[in-house]
Enzyme design. Structure first.
Site, PDB file in Angstrom:
ATOM      1  CG  ASP A  33      -2.054   0.938   1.132  1.00 34.83           C
ATOM      2  OD1 ASP A  33      -2.310   1.451   0.028  1.00 34.83           O
ATOM      3  OD2 ASP A  33      -2.708   1.198   2.155  1.00 34.83           O
ATOM      4  CG  HIS A  50       0.220   1.574  -9.134  1.00 31.09           C
ATOM      5  ND1 HIS A  50      -0.064   1.271  -7.818  1.00 31.09           N
ATOM      6  CD2 HIS A  50      -0.872   2.226  -9.606  1.00 31.09           C
ATOM      7  CE1 HIS A  50      -1.273   1.737  -7.510  1.00 31.09           C
ATOM      8  NE2 HIS A  50      -1.780   2.324  -8.578  1.00 31.09           N
ATOM      9  CG  LEU A 144       9.586 -16.881  -2.548  1.00 33.47           C
ATOM     10  CD1 LEU A 144       9.233 -16.806  -1.069  1.00 33.47           C
ATOM     11  CD2 LEU A 144      10.063 -15.518  -3.041  1.00 33.47           C
TER      12      LEU A 144
HETATM   13  C1  FPP Z   1      -2.134   0.090  -3.207  1.00 34.80           C
HETATM   14  O1  FPP Z   1      -1.596   1.409  -3.256  1.00 34.80           O
HETATM   15  C2  FPP Z   1      -1.533  -0.687  -4.258  1.00 34.80           C
HETATM   16  C3  FPP Z   1      -2.233  -1.331  -5.227  1.00 34.80           C
HETATM   17  C4  FPP Z   1      -3.695  -1.282  -5.335  1.00 34.80           C
HETATM   18  C5  FPP Z   1      -1.544  -2.103  -6.263  1.00 34.80           C
HETATM   19  C6  FPP Z   1      -0.243  -2.742  -5.865  1.00 34.80           C
HETATM   20  C7  FPP Z   1       0.492  -3.020  -7.093  1.00 34.80           C
HETATM   21  C8  FPP Z   1       1.812  -2.959  -7.286  1.00 34.80           C
HETATM   22  C9  FPP Z   1       2.816  -2.733  -6.235  1.00 34.80           C
HETATM   23  C10 FPP Z   1       2.394  -3.115  -8.636  1.00 34.80           C
HETATM   24  C11 FPP Z   1       1.764  -4.113  -9.520  1.00 34.80           C
HETATM   25  C12 FPP Z   1       1.977  -5.516  -9.093  1.00 34.80           C
HETATM   26  C13 FPP Z   1       2.517  -6.454  -9.855  1.00 34.80           C
HETATM   27  C14 FPP Z   1       2.553  -7.859  -9.367  1.00 34.80           C
HETATM   28  C15 FPP Z   1       3.137  -6.176 -11.143  1.00 34.80           C
HETATM   29  P1  FPP Z   1      -2.588   2.592  -3.489  1.00 34.80           P
HETATM   30  O2  FPP Z   1      -2.658   2.879  -4.942  1.00 34.80           O
HETATM   31  O3  FPP Z   1      -3.916   2.294  -2.861  1.00 34.80           O
HETATM   32  O4  FPP Z   1      -1.885   3.757  -2.730  1.00 34.80           O
HETATM   33  P2  FPP Z   1      -2.597   4.945  -1.963  1.00 34.80           P
HETATM   34  O5  FPP Z   1      -3.412   4.330  -0.851  1.00 34.80           O
HETATM   35  O6  FPP Z   1      -1.448   5.750  -1.457  1.00 34.80           O
HETATM   36  O7  FPP Z   1      -3.431   5.691  -2.952  1.00 34.80           O
END
Ligand code: FPP
Length: 262
Positions: A33, A50, A144
């Site tokens: 997150d 991301h 893993l």
């Molecule tokens: C939450 O941060 C994150 C996500 C919804 C996506 C997580 C994805 C990745 C780390 C990259 C993609 C993954 C792969 C496997 C390629 P948020 O966007 O909710 O952050 P915020 O709460 O600060 O807005």
């Protein structure tokens, strides 16, 4: 001071965190997150957050593999994330394809096995294709297990398990007696995570302290570890801190056993 010789890349990973290499959690689950906030703080589009999050993921996968963690489950896309703007959803799907296309060779070389949890059939075709290839190519790897939670929701997973139990009953695979006698263990077998031990620790960076529909059944006895760091800034040191903290927790599983995990 922790020093560790990375057998695959011959790099020495060292941090100031003291933890026991002989007591590494078997299953670490991470809610990745804070990508959006990381991007906002830099006046960048959310997708760049991301993208930076993927770089952290690569680093953490490598470290977990080197430390001998057996399962790493990462929340990459939830059943609720479809509500985000289409450009962001599209960007995340593109990143998934890019990540696997670029990393598959290294993941394979490091003996990592790729698996998924969630309803991946609803993802765009290029995602399904690369996931199929990645899972197929790494299925015999014994290191893993990188478990990607994609279009995953804990409530949906539990409902799906109940429906599949009913389906097995209707098809004569299990009896009424079996249903009446079902226990935790058998029910767990109907979840996406069937056969995988429950997470020992759930890590959530970015300052939020909730589960957000992640591994609802499986987290019954998981230790939680929160931090204010946004996922793109999450470091190897933070991972070591989470592990060290886990090793100092007193896990009783509802009993009275005392003594730390250490
Ligand atoms: C939450 O941060 C994150 C996500 C919804 C996506 C997580 C994805 C990745 C780390 C990259 C993609 C993954 C792969 C496997 C390629 P948020 O966007 O909710 O952050 P915020 O709460 O600060 O807005």
């Amino acid at each position: 001071m922790w020093k560790f010789l990375n057998k695959k890349s011959n790099e020495v990973e060292k941090t100031n965190v003291d933890f026991d290499i002989n007591n590494i959690p078997k299953h670490i689950a991470i809610i990745m997150d804070g990508n959006g906030r990381w991007a906002k703080a830099r006046n960048l589009p959310r997708t760049m957050g991301h993208r930076a999050g993927v770089e952290t993921l690569k680093k953490i996968v490598r470290e977990c593999s080197d430390l001998g963690v057996k399962y790493l489950t990462v929340y990459a896309f939830s059943t609720e994330n479809w509500k985000r703007p289409p450009e962001e959803v599209g960007g995340l799907m593109k990143l998934l394809v890019e990540y696997l296309s670029n990393e598959l060779r290294e993941l394979y070389a490091n003996n990592v096995q790729i698996r998924t949890i969630g309803d991946v059939s609803k993802l765009p075709k290029p995602c399904i294709d690369i996931l199929d290839k990645s899972m197929h190519d790494t299925k015999d790897n014994t290191g893993l297990v990188l478990n990607l939670a994609l279009n995953y929701g804990g409530r949906y997973e539990i409902l799906r398990a109940v429906k599949n139990i009913f389906k097995d009953y209707k098809e004569g695979i299990i009896s009424e007696e079996d249903i009446l006698n079902i226990d935790d263990n058998k029910f767990s077998g109907y979840l996406y995570t069937g056969g995988i031990p429950d997470p020992d620790i759930i890590v959530r960076p970015s300052g939020e302290e909730r589960l957000s529909n992640f591994l609802l059944w499986q987290c019954a006895y998981s230790e939680f570890w929160y931090s204010n760091i946004n996922w793109p800034d999450f470091s190897i040191e933070n991972l070591h801190e989470a592990i060290a903290d886990f090793q100092n927790r007193d896990r009783r599983f509802g009993g009275v056993k005392s003594g730390k995990n250490k």
